[in-house]
Design a protein around this motif. Sequence first.
Motif, PDB file in Angstrom:
ATOM      1  N   LEU A  75       0.838  -1.205   0.000  1.00 64.00           N
ATOM      2  CA  LEU A  75       0.000   0.000   0.000  1.00 64.00           C
ATOM      3  C   LEU A  75       0.872   1.254   0.000  1.00 64.00           C
ATOM      4  CD1 LEU A  75      -2.719  -0.962   2.636  1.00 64.00           C
ATOM      5  CD2 LEU A  75      -2.982  -0.900   0.169  1.00 64.00           C
ATOM      6  N   PRO A  76       0.412   2.325  -0.640  1.00 67.26           N
ATOM      7  CA  PRO A  76       1.192   3.563  -0.630  1.00 67.26           C
ATOM      8  C   PRO A  76       1.400   4.068   0.797  1.00 67.26           C
ATOM      9  CG  PRO A  76      -0.623   3.710  -2.168  1.00 67.26           C
ATOM     10  CD  PRO A  76      -0.823   2.461  -1.407  1.00 67.26           C
TER      11      PRO A  76
ATOM     12  N   PHE B 104      -4.189   8.825   0.007  1.00 70.88           N
ATOM     13  CA  PHE B 104      -4.572   9.752  -1.058  1.00 70.88           C
ATOM     14  C   PHE B 104      -5.846  10.468  -0.617  1.00 70.88           C
ATOM     15  CE2 PHE B 104      -7.411   9.531  -4.993  1.00 70.88           C
ATOM     16  CZ  PHE B 104      -7.180  10.836  -5.348  1.00 70.88           C
ATOM     17  N   ILE B 105      -5.746  11.760  -0.388  1.00 69.88           N
ATOM     18  CA  ILE B 105      -6.929  12.503   0.057  1.00 69.88           C
ATOM     19  C   ILE B 105      -7.326  13.471  -1.051  1.00 69.88           C
ATOM     20  CG2 ILE B 105      -7.871  14.060   1.790  1.00 69.88           C
ATOM     21  CD1 ILE B 105      -5.868  12.810   3.777  1.00 69.88           C
ATOM     22  N   TYR B 106      -8.423  13.173  -1.681  1.00 73.79           N
ATOM     23  CA  TYR B 106      -8.878  13.993  -2.814  1.00 73.79           C
ATOM     24  C   TYR B 106      -9.814  15.107  -2.340  1.00 73.79           C
ATOM     25  CZ  TYR B 106     -11.220  15.263  -7.135  1.00 73.79           C
ATOM     26  OH  TYR B 106     -11.741  15.957  -8.182  1.00 73.79           O
TER      27      TYR B 106
ATOM     28  N   PHE C 106     -13.373  15.062   4.058  1.00 77.67           N
ATOM     29  CA  PHE C 106     -14.501  14.218   4.457  1.00 77.67           C
ATOM     30  C   PHE C 106     -15.349  14.958   5.483  1.00 77.67           C
ATOM     31  CE2 PHE C 106     -11.679  11.153   2.649  1.00 77.67           C
ATOM     32  CZ  PHE C 106     -12.542  10.318   2.004  1.00 77.67           C
TER      33      PHE C 106
ATOM     34  N   ARG D  90     -16.065   6.861  -3.058  1.00 76.79           N
ATOM     35  CA  ARG D  90     -14.877   7.296  -2.304  1.00 76.79           C
ATOM     36  C   ARG D  90     -14.573   6.399  -1.104  1.00 76.79           C
ATOM     37  NH1 ARG D  90     -16.785  12.755   0.896  1.00 76.79           N
ATOM     38  NH2 ARG D  90     -18.271  11.682   2.202  1.00 76.79           N
TER      39      ARG D  90
ATOM     40  N   ALA E 143      -9.266   4.337  -3.864  1.00 80.37           N
ATOM     41  CA  ALA E 143      -7.959   4.722  -3.331  1.00 80.37           C
ATOM     42  C   ALA E 143      -8.047   5.798  -2.252  1.00 80.37           C
ATOM     43  CB  ALA E 143      -7.079   5.212  -4.477  1.00 80.37           C
ATOM     44  N   GLU E 144      -9.127   6.576  -2.246  1.00 76.29           N
ATOM     45  CA  GLU E 144      -9.261   7.641  -1.237  1.00 76.29           C
ATOM     46  C   GLU E 144      -9.332   7.061   0.170  1.00 76.29           C
ATOM     47  OE1 GLU E 144     -11.994  11.013  -2.295  1.00 76.29           O
ATOM     48  OE2 GLU E 144     -12.329   9.764  -4.031  1.00 76.29           O
ATOM     49  N   THR E 145      -9.686   5.800   0.255  1.00 75.91           N
ATOM     50  CA  THR E 145      -9.766   5.142   1.565  1.00 75.91           C
ATOM     51  C   THR E 145      -8.995   3.812   1.543  1.00 75.91           C
ATOM     52  OG1 THR E 145     -11.907   4.290   0.876  1.00 75.91           O
ATOM     53  CG2 THR E 145     -11.934   6.186   2.351  1.00 75.91           C
ATOM     54  N   TYR E 146      -7.880   3.813   0.839  1.00 76.41           N
ATOM     55  CA  TYR E 146      -6.957   2.667   0.791  1.00 76.41           C
ATOM     56  C   TYR E 146      -7.581   1.382   0.247  1.00 76.41           C
ATOM     57  CZ  TYR E 146      -2.644   4.402   2.935  1.00 76.41           C
ATOM     58  OH  TYR E 146      -1.456   5.033   3.167  1.00 76.41           O
TER      59      TYR E 146
ATOM     60  N   TYR F 218      -7.925  -0.552  -3.040  1.00 71.93           N
ATOM     61  CA  TYR F 218      -7.429  -0.557  -4.412  1.00 71.93           C
ATOM     62  C   TYR F 218      -7.955  -1.795  -5.135  1.00 71.93           C
ATOM     63  CZ  TYR F 218      -4.151   3.135  -3.134  1.00 71.93           C
ATOM     64  OH  TYR F 218      -3.599   4.315  -2.706  1.00 71.93           O
TER      65      TYR F 218
ATOM     66  N   SER G 205     -12.852  11.703 -11.474  1.00 74.04           N
ATOM     67  CA  SER G 205     -14.045  11.817 -10.616  1.00 74.04           C
ATOM     68  C   SER G 205     -15.277  12.301 -11.380  1.00 74.04           C
ATOM     69  CB  SER G 205     -13.753  12.765  -9.460  1.00 74.04           C
ATOM     70  OG  SER G 205     -13.249  13.988  -9.954  1.00 74.04           O
TER      71      SER G 205
ATOM     72  N   LYS H  71     -18.841  11.916  -9.148  1.00 73.65           N
ATOM     73  CA  LYS H  71     -18.704  12.513  -7.807  1.00 73.65           C
ATOM     74  C   LYS H  71     -19.822  13.522  -7.576  1.00 73.65           C
ATOM     75  CE  LYS H  71     -15.622  15.781  -5.516  1.00 73.65           C
ATOM     76  NZ  LYS H  71     -15.807  15.626  -4.136  1.00 73.65           N
TER      77      LYS H  71
ATOM     78  N   SER I 128     -11.315   8.978  -8.528  1.00 75.67           N
ATOM     79  CA  SER I 128     -10.867  10.370  -8.480  1.00 75.67           C
ATOM     80  C   SER I 128      -9.425  10.519  -8.985  1.00 75.67           C
ATOM     81  CB  SER I 128     -10.914  10.881  -7.041  1.00 75.67           C
ATOM     82  OG  SER I 128     -12.223  10.782  -6.559  1.00 75.67           O
ATOM     83  N   LEU I 129      -9.222  11.498  -9.831  1.00 75.09           N
ATOM     84  CA  LEU I 129      -7.907  11.823 -10.408  1.00 75.09           C
ATOM     85  C   LEU I 129      -7.301  10.697 -11.241  1.00 75.09           C
ATOM     86  CD1 LEU I 129      -5.962  13.812  -7.636  1.00 75.09           C
ATOM     87  CD2 LEU I 129      -7.248  14.715  -9.549  1.00 75.09           C
TER      88      LEU I 129
ATOM     89  N   TYR J 194      -1.176   4.604 -10.332  1.00 74.98           N
ATOM     90  CA  TYR J 194      -2.294   5.461  -9.940  1.00 74.98           C
ATOM     91  C   TYR J 194      -2.293   5.584  -8.421  1.00 74.98           C
ATOM     92  CZ  TYR J 194      -6.959   6.732  -8.443  1.00 74.98           C
ATOM     93  OH  TYR J 194      -7.991   7.343  -7.783  1.00 74.98           O
ATOM     94  N   GLN J 195      -1.996   6.756  -7.906  1.00 75.70           N
ATOM     95  CA  GLN J 195      -1.927   7.008  -6.465  1.00 75.70           C
ATOM     96  C   GLN J 195      -1.126   5.918  -5.742  1.00 75.70           C
ATOM     97  OE1 GLN J 195      -2.788   9.881  -5.570  1.00 75.70           O
ATOM     98  NE2 GLN J 195      -3.918  10.389  -7.422  1.00 75.70           N
ATOM     99  N   GLY J 196      -0.009   5.554  -6.347  1.00 79.74           N
ATOM    100  CA  GLY J 196       0.884   4.571  -5.745  1.00 79.74           C
ATOM    101  C   GLY J 196       0.583   3.131  -6.132  1.00 79.74           C
TER     102      GLY J 196
ATOM    103  N   HIS K 104     -17.447  19.067 -11.677  1.00 78.88           N
ATOM    104  CA  HIS K 104     -18.255  17.850 -11.534  1.00 78.88           C
ATOM    105  C   HIS K 104     -19.715  18.095 -11.921  1.00 78.88           C
ATOM    106  CE1 HIS K 104     -14.792  17.138  -8.767  1.00 78.88           C
ATOM    107  NE2 HIS K 104     -14.780  16.034  -9.497  1.00 78.88           N
TER     108      HIS K 104
END
Lengths: 44, 390
Positions: A34-35, A39-41, A44, B46, B50-53, B55, B82, B87, B114-115, B154-156, B365
């Motif tokens: 895991l990174p 990643f916070i877009y 919240f 979300r 990836a925004e909440t780990y 994948y 997104s 979104k 997202s992204l 993508y985001q790691g 969006h």
Amino acid sequence: MQMNKETMLNALLSIILGLLVGIFFHYLLYRFSLPREPFIYANF
Amino acid sequence: MWLKLRERINASAFLICVLVGFATCSYAGHKCAQHNPFINFRRFHRLLNAETYFYPTVSQMVALAKESLDKGEKVVIVGGNSIAMGKGQGKDLWTENLQRRLGPDYKVLNFAQSLMPPLSGPYLAFLSLTQKYNFVFYVAVAEYCSVNDVEEPYQGYPYWWDAYYKKLLPPVPSIENWISERALLTRDKQASDECKLGAYLDSLFYFRDLWTTVGYKYFFTVWTPGTAANFWEPRQLVPDYDPPVLPIAARFYNFNPEIDKPRLKARFNWIYQETAPEQWQLSEDNLFMLKNAMSAQIPTEVRPKMLIIGVRDCPYYVRQDLTQKEQQQLIRTAKQSTKLWRDFGCRAIEAGGDYVDEDFIDDCHLSATGGVKLAKSVAEELSKMEDACR
């Protein structure tokens, strides 16, 4: 008889601990993949 | 206590069981990769991305699509950022509207995050499926005149290497050559090698597929800011929720020209270079680089099955942020982008040319009404694409 029971318990303990450690190593690989930074877009 | 425990443990049995436990997990992961874990899949919202780990792997996307393809349905994979993810649209998701328009012969799968750039995990799932299935389409929202490197994580998360090492992809020498060439230019070689190594190990032990499935079905193990209150909850129970959209009078409260103007200008300041104040010229060098990247990374035979969408920005922001000339330049860039993709053999549309402020929830969006308009345009294009596939 007492000896046999203890040997069985020890073997069972070795098996259970071994399996848990094996699963834990597998899980560690997932965690390492895991990174580092989340990643916070959006907020919240 | 530790010594007592050590005395009781049989070293050989312990080590054998470590291997057995590890091998069993790898086998379970391998099985997970072949099955779709997602129930009533809607999108990677979300709390499921990836925004909440979380994948999702390429194998899982492929398995989900295969379920529909094996039933004889035509599959539309939606990728991109997104905007494509929908979104802010909540229950009025544009891809659900698209699904209703296309009917039961189609299955629309929204894999966007997202992204996410257009050539990422969903694109690789599409490439993988085109080896065996004819009626599979790829729809992506992309930035104007831009294409990412397919190998770029993508985001790691290294989607390319995930698919590559698991042998999910058809042989595409042009992509492999492109990646080799780009590798010579990589600044952070160590990070790149780590990504590759992780994906290679995953192709042997399938830890991502297993623990992602466990996280979805049973319990999640990683704390994230977005799920802090109950991070352990299985992600299948986490609702797909977007906050309600504000009334139009209050909707663009976060308008900030200092942030928005440079972002809008960046949309045309790469492919076009500002040679004098408010005068732009097409950069032939950048255009050449872009065309090279596209032709290397998108095989000729799949191009007619790809629809690339350039979505215009919210007119409120464009009006407030850009001068008349800059607005014209933005439109010119959007048209150039569409032309570029079309010349290249893909389908491409511009969405948003006739959209109004109400069709957006923020600067880019789409709202429910904007989503309906987008779904209509995409459905019309897809019917033409289907004819081309026959």
